[in-house]
Design an enzyme around this catalytic site. Structure first.
Site, PDB file in Angstrom:
ATOM      1  N   ASN A   9      56.930 118.744  23.438  1.00 16.49           N
ATOM      2  CA  ASN A   9      55.734 118.801  22.597  1.00 16.49           C
ATOM      3  C   ASN A   9      55.987 119.866  21.533  1.00 16.49           C
ATOM      4  O   ASN A   9      55.938 121.054  21.822  1.00 16.49           O
ATOM      5  CB  ASN A   9      54.528 119.162  23.486  1.00 16.49           C
ATOM      6  CG  ASN A   9      53.266 119.411  22.687  1.00 16.49           C
ATOM      7  OD1 ASN A   9      53.219 119.150  21.483  1.00 16.49           O
ATOM      8  ND2 ASN A   9      52.235 119.922  23.354  1.00 16.49           N
ATOM      9  N   LYS A  11      54.263 120.703  19.067  1.00  9.69           N
ATOM     10  CA  LYS A  11      53.026 121.351  18.587  1.00  9.69           C
ATOM     11  C   LYS A  11      53.042 121.466  17.047  1.00  9.69           C
ATOM     12  O   LYS A  11      53.630 120.611  16.389  1.00  9.69           O
ATOM     13  CB  LYS A  11      52.829 122.700  19.277  1.00  9.69           C
ATOM     14  CG  LYS A  11      52.911 122.561  20.812  1.00  9.69           C
ATOM     15  CD  LYS A  11      52.437 123.754  21.572  1.00  9.69           C
ATOM     16  CE  LYS A  11      52.557 123.499  23.061  1.00  9.69           C
ATOM     17  NZ  LYS A  11      52.059 124.591  23.879  1.00  9.69           N
ATOM     18  N   HIS A  95      45.595 117.530  25.808  1.00 12.67           N
ATOM     19  CA  HIS A  95      46.332 118.792  25.939  1.00 12.67           C
ATOM     20  C   HIS A  95      45.321 119.947  25.954  1.00 12.67           C
ATOM     21  O   HIS A  95      44.307 119.911  25.261  1.00 12.67           O
ATOM     22  CB  HIS A  95      47.319 118.954  24.775  1.00 12.67           C
ATOM     23  CG  HIS A  95      48.255 120.100  24.994  1.00 12.67           C
ATOM     24  ND1 HIS A  95      47.888 121.400  24.731  1.00 12.67           N
ATOM     25  CD2 HIS A  95      49.501 120.144  25.493  1.00 12.67           C
ATOM     26  CE1 HIS A  95      48.896 122.199  25.056  1.00 12.67           C
ATOM     27  NE2 HIS A  95      49.888 121.457  25.528  1.00 12.67           N
ATOM     28  N   GLU A  97      45.305 122.725  24.567  1.00  9.28           N
ATOM     29  CA  GLU A  97      45.012 123.317  23.249  1.00  9.28           C
ATOM     30  C   GLU A  97      43.968 122.479  22.511  1.00  9.28           C
ATOM     31  O   GLU A  97      43.158 123.007  21.755  1.00  9.28           O
ATOM     32  CB  GLU A  97      46.313 123.470  22.447  1.00  9.28           C
ATOM     33  CG  GLU A  97      47.130 124.650  22.973  1.00  9.28           C
ATOM     34  CD  GLU A  97      48.629 124.516  22.835  1.00  9.28           C
ATOM     35  OE1 GLU A  97      49.111 123.713  22.026  1.00  9.28           O
ATOM     36  OE2 GLU A  97      49.337 125.227  23.583  1.00  9.28           O
ATOM     37  N   GLU A 167      49.410 120.848  33.671  1.00  7.07           N
ATOM     38  CA  GLU A 167      49.751 122.037  32.896  1.00  7.07           C
ATOM     39  C   GLU A 167      48.723 123.127  33.146  1.00  7.07           C
ATOM     40  O   GLU A 167      47.658 123.141  32.489  1.00  7.07           O
ATOM     41  CB  GLU A 167      49.768 121.706  31.408  1.00  7.07           C
ATOM     42  CG  GLU A 167      50.772 120.630  31.032  1.00  7.07           C
ATOM     43  CD  GLU A 167      51.170 120.750  29.575  1.00  7.07           C
ATOM     44  OE1 GLU A 167      52.363 120.940  29.309  1.00  7.07           O
ATOM     45  OE2 GLU A 167      50.295 120.687  28.695  1.00  7.07           O
ATOM     46  N   GLY A 173      52.795 128.736  27.303  1.00 11.91           N
ATOM     47  CA  GLY A 173      53.161 129.662  26.240  1.00 11.91           C
ATOM     48  C   GLY A 173      53.068 131.128  26.645  1.00 11.91           C
ATOM     49  O   GLY A 173      53.114 132.015  25.798  1.00 11.91           O
ATOM     50  N   SER A 213      55.593 126.871  30.335  1.00  9.33           N
ATOM     51  CA  SER A 213      56.750 127.774  30.317  1.00  9.33           C
ATOM     52  C   SER A 213      57.973 127.239  31.065  1.00  9.33           C
ATOM     53  O   SER A 213      58.667 127.991  31.752  1.00  9.33           O
ATOM     54  CB  SER A 213      56.353 129.159  30.841  1.00  9.33           C
ATOM     55  OG  SER A 213      55.337 129.714  30.030  1.00  9.33           O
TER      56      SER A 213
HETATM   57  P1  PGA Z   1      55.082 125.862  26.868  1.00 12.55           P
HETATM   58  O1  PGA Z   1      54.049 124.695  26.484  1.00 12.55           O
HETATM   59  O2  PGA Z   1      56.314 125.194  27.429  1.00 12.55           O
HETATM   60  O3  PGA Z   1      55.344 126.591  25.597  1.00 12.55           O
HETATM   61  O4  PGA Z   1      54.405 126.710  27.898  1.00 12.55           O
HETATM   62  C1  PGA Z   1      53.882 123.578  27.303  1.00 12.55           C
HETATM   63  C2  PGA Z   1      52.840 122.659  26.719  1.00 12.55           C
HETATM   64  O5  PGA Z   1      51.867 123.146  26.140  1.00 12.55           O
HETATM   65  O6  PGA Z   1      52.952 121.423  26.811  1.00 12.55           O
END
Ligand code: PGA
Length: 250
Positions: A9, A11, A95, A97, A167, A173, A213
């Site tokens: 992803n 983003k 997601h 976010e 997740e 992140g 992560s």
């Molecule tokens: P990350 O994000 O690997 O940076 O933690 C994962 C995601 O949001 O799908």
């Protein structure tokens, strides 16, 4: 045996030139004999060009969001048909976010889910609890509500085209990964929920990715858990060598 599915992803990262460079590096570094299915989800503005580069390779294309209406006066929104016209096979829905920063509700996510499935786009449906929800022992309650609401009206047949990504929001992140045991516990809970809501056969074939992560150093242990069938990768998918390292451990 379920296959492993590794999705990146991107983003809101990578302009057109950077996208072309990243996907070329991933393609150049891919071994012939890796067994995992690979999906990249660049920003909308790069989908078409990335599609030209990965067409006839084993990498598949996904988008990061979509709107549920077919067309019309919805300024700045993107429809399922538009995504499919630039080669998308997958779309990330729900997601955290989108849920947290853009206030997307379970109801909106469910509408997107049904619209994507009706058009033949495969949703990567994200669920996950916030830190305070985990700390107050509400993880399973939160996951179960997100799944119930997000998958309302979805048929067992359509479930064959859905990937669920667990997740935990506190792991996205942040550099904090769920331990393989913590992740496995929720994955197995999700599989049981899906078995109850749909069919046992649906749950047995369901791909459940872990996200939060994921890095080359922790991917192997996470992916060796019984119910972890892949990874949805954010930060580490923006560097070809890290993404390739995760793919290699699948
Ligand atoms: P990350 O994000 O690997 O940076 O933690 C994962 C995601 O949001 O799908």
């Amino acid at each position: 045996m379920r296959k492993k599915v590794i999705a990146g992803n991107w983003k809101m990262n990578m302009d057109l030139h950077q996208s072309q460079k990243l996907v070329s590096e991933i393609l150049n570094g891919l071994g012939r004999d890796n067994k995992a299915e690979i999906i990249v989800c660049p920003p909308f503005t790069s989908l078409s060009e990335v599609n030209s580069l990965i067409k006839s390779t084993k990498i598949k294309l996904g988008a990061q969001n979509m709107y549920y209406e077919e067309s019309g006066a919805y300024t700045a929104e993107i429809s399922a048909d538009m995504l499919m016209s630039v080669g998308c096979e997958y779309v990330i829905l729900g997601h955290s976010e989108r849920r947290v920063i853009f206030d997307e509700s379970d109801d909106q996510i469910n509408k997107k889910m049904k619209a994507a499935l009706a058009k033949g786009l495969k949703p990567i449906f994200c669920v996950g609890e916030l830190l305070e929800q985990r700390e107050s022992g509400e993880t399973m309650k939160v996951i179960s509500a997100q799944i119930e609401k997000g998958l309302e009206g979805v048929t067992s047949e359509q479930m064959k085209n859905i990937i669920i990504a667990y997740e935990p929001v506190w792991a996205i992140g942040t550099g904090k990964t769920a331990t393989p045991e913590q992740a496995q516990e929720v994955h197995s809970f999700i599989r049981e929920l899906v078995a109850k809501k749909f069919l046992v056969s649906v749950s047995e074939n369901l791909i459940i990715q872990y996200g939060g992560s994921v890095k080359p150093e922790n991917a192997g242990e996470l992916l060796s858990q019984k119910d972890i069938d892949g990874a949805l990768v954010g930060g580490a998918c923006l560097k070809a060598d890290l993404f390739l390292g995760i793919i290699a451990s699948a």
